[in-house]
Structures are given as C-alpha cells and as structure tokens.
Scaffold this active site. Structure first.
Site, PDB file in Angstrom:
ATOM      1  N   CYS A 115     116.184  12.687 -40.187  1.00  0.00           N
ATOM      2  CA  CYS A 115     115.701  12.478 -39.018  1.00  0.00           C
ATOM      3  C   CYS A 115     114.437  13.522 -38.667  1.00  0.00           C
ATOM      4  O   CYS A 115     113.361  13.236 -39.125  1.00  0.00           O
ATOM      5  CB  CYS A 115     116.800  12.769 -37.869  1.00  0.00           C
ATOM      6  SG  CYS A 115     116.398  11.987 -36.416  1.00  0.00           S
ATOM      7  N   HIS A 209     121.198   9.757 -39.970  1.00  0.00           N
ATOM      8  CA  HIS A 209     122.003  11.057 -40.176  1.00  0.00           C
ATOM      9  C   HIS A 209     122.974  10.792 -41.469  1.00  0.00           C
ATOM     10  O   HIS A 209     124.131  10.279 -40.836  1.00  0.00           O
ATOM     11  CB  HIS A 209     122.777  11.401 -38.770  1.00  0.00           C
ATOM     12  CG  HIS A 209     121.447  11.806 -37.733  1.00  0.00           C
ATOM     13  ND1 HIS A 209     121.178  13.486 -37.790  1.00  0.00           N
ATOM     14  CD2 HIS A 209     120.576  11.221 -37.083  1.00  0.00           C
ATOM     15  CE1 HIS A 209     120.570  13.405 -36.900  1.00  0.00           C
ATOM     16  NE2 HIS A 209     119.818  12.269 -36.684  1.00  0.00           N
ATOM     17  N   GLU A 211     124.581  12.937 -42.669  1.00  0.00           N
ATOM     18  CA  GLU A 211     125.872  13.951 -42.491  1.00  0.00           C
ATOM     19  C   GLU A 211     126.795  13.171 -41.761  1.00  0.00           C
ATOM     20  O   GLU A 211     128.000  13.816 -41.457  1.00  0.00           O
ATOM     21  CB  GLU A 211     125.256  15.205 -41.913  1.00  0.00           C
ATOM     22  CG  GLU A 211     124.971  15.274 -40.733  1.00  0.00           C
ATOM     23  CD  GLU A 211     123.615  14.596 -40.064  1.00  0.00           C
ATOM     24  OE1 GLU A 211     123.412  14.746 -38.913  1.00  0.00           O
ATOM     25  OE2 GLU A 211     123.072  13.945 -41.018  1.00  0.00           O
TER      26      GLU A 211
END
Length: 232
Positions: A115, A209, A211
């Site tokens: 990002c 993202h 994660e």
C-alpha cells in the site's frame, strides 16, 4: 534455511499510545504483518523509525524487507503541493522508509512494498502519485475488496496468475511510474495495483493488503527470494 530468512518490517511511529496506566510514544505494527511473514516461512524483525543515515546498516542485517502501509506520503517528495484530501505528513517515517527502500535497492535485498510501501517505492524511483481516488476503500476502519488482474509475464503474474479479489484500503495511487518500474496488476478502473522491477533483483509493490488475506503467494515469493539470496 532451517529457521527461515529474517524479514525486516517497517513500523508505525505513533504518539501518546495508551498501555495500561501509561501513555507513551510508541513504535507499532498491526499484527497481520508479522503473522503473514511467519506463516510464509520467515522470521520477523520490526524496524522502528531511525536516522535515515542508519538505513543501509539496518538493511544489511536482514534478508528481506517489507515497507508497511500507513499514512499518505508527503507530496513534497514528488514535487507536488498537498491536495485538499491528502492527510497530514509523517515526515520522520517518510524519511526513514525512503532511506530503507533506497538501501534495499542499492544492496539488492528483496523488497515488498505494501500500500503506502508501494507508493513510496514509486516515489523513491522518481515517480508521482494521484492524491485521491474513489472506490478503493471500505467504510472507515474496514477493508474493501475488489478484483485485480495480473499483467502476463510479470513477476507478480508468476506468483498469482489469475484474477483475484484483494483487501484494500487506500485513496492514493501510482500516477507516473518511477524509473525502471513496470505495472504488474491493474484494478478494473485501470488503477495500477502492483509494480515491480524486472530482472533478478526481487522488488515488488502491491497496492492492497496481503497481510489481511489468506493467500500467502506474494509473501512466499518474498521469503523464497530472501532465502535464495542468503544461500547464494
């Protein structure tokens, strides 16, 4: 590597965070970042902001580097004035993470920008940003989802060859590409969703993202590249 490569992850510098009875300036990282690196086979070192001149020594100690998401990049770094919807600057973090990125490029350490990290990678290489786009975030405090399509023949497409739905929360995006970068995925509206440097040095930025997703392919690509570099 029996224990996995050591992946450094940049952290958030946050003032006045409350810890029980204490309210202290803190270096923080959402737990998803270290967890996804660990799930992908890496060890984790959290990298709090430091003096930019110490970035090369720091990067030399890790096998791979992740630049985490976070606040807007100050437009001065790409020669622009702040737009009306651009957030307040995080100057110490900008300086530190730009120095980390440049050190990783110089030392050929595998690098993943997430990002804001992708946007900083683009800026570090002389690119610019669009300061506001609509439709790439969920409600406040919630990730949206949208499909991204890989560009055939790129490193990203080698990891994720099909269109996939990704979690995202951003309102800025790549405009002019930095030196040597190529787009490796797009959203349906044409927004550049991934960038990379072609060639043997593993450098990738994703606008979403990973994660926050179950798909580990991007992070496994990073940890494999880091392990291969150490073994070479």
């Amino acid at each position: 590597m029996a224990d996995g490569p050591l992946i450094g992850i940049s952290t958030y510098a946050e003032p006045g965070v409350r810890w029980g009875a204490w309210q202290l300036d803190s270096a923080l990282l959402p737990a998803g970042y270290p967890q996804v690196v660990q799930r992908a086979g890496g060890l984790v070192a959290m990298l709090p902001p430091d003096a930019p001149e110490r970035a090369a020594a720091t990067v030399a100690r890790v096998d791979g580097l992740v630049i985490a998401g976070g606040p807007d990049v100050e437009p001065v770094h790409y020669g622009a004035e702040p737009g009306p919807r651009t957030g307040p600057p995080a100057r110490a973090r900008d300086a530190w993470e730009l120095a980390l990125i440049r050190a990783a490029l110089d030392l050929r350490v595998p690098l993943l920008g997430i990002c804001r990290g992708m946007q900083l990678l683009n800026v570090a290489l002389g690119g610019t940003l669009v300061q506001h786009v609509d439709g790439h975030a969920g409600a406040p405090g919630a990730f949206g989802r949208h499909p991204v399509t890989p560009v055939p023949g790129t490193r990203y497409a080698g990891l994720v060859p099909e269109e996939s739905s990704v979690p995202s929360f951003h309102h800025q995006a790549v405009d002019r590409l930095g030196r040597g970068l190529v787009p490796s995925a797009h959203a349906a509206d044409g927004t550049v969703e991934a960038v990379e440097l072609p060639g043997p040095h593993w450098v990738l930025g994703v606008q979403w993202h990973p994660e926050m997703a179950e798909d580990l392919r991007v992070l496994r690509g990073l940890t494999r590249a880091a392990a291969t570099r150490v073994a070479a």
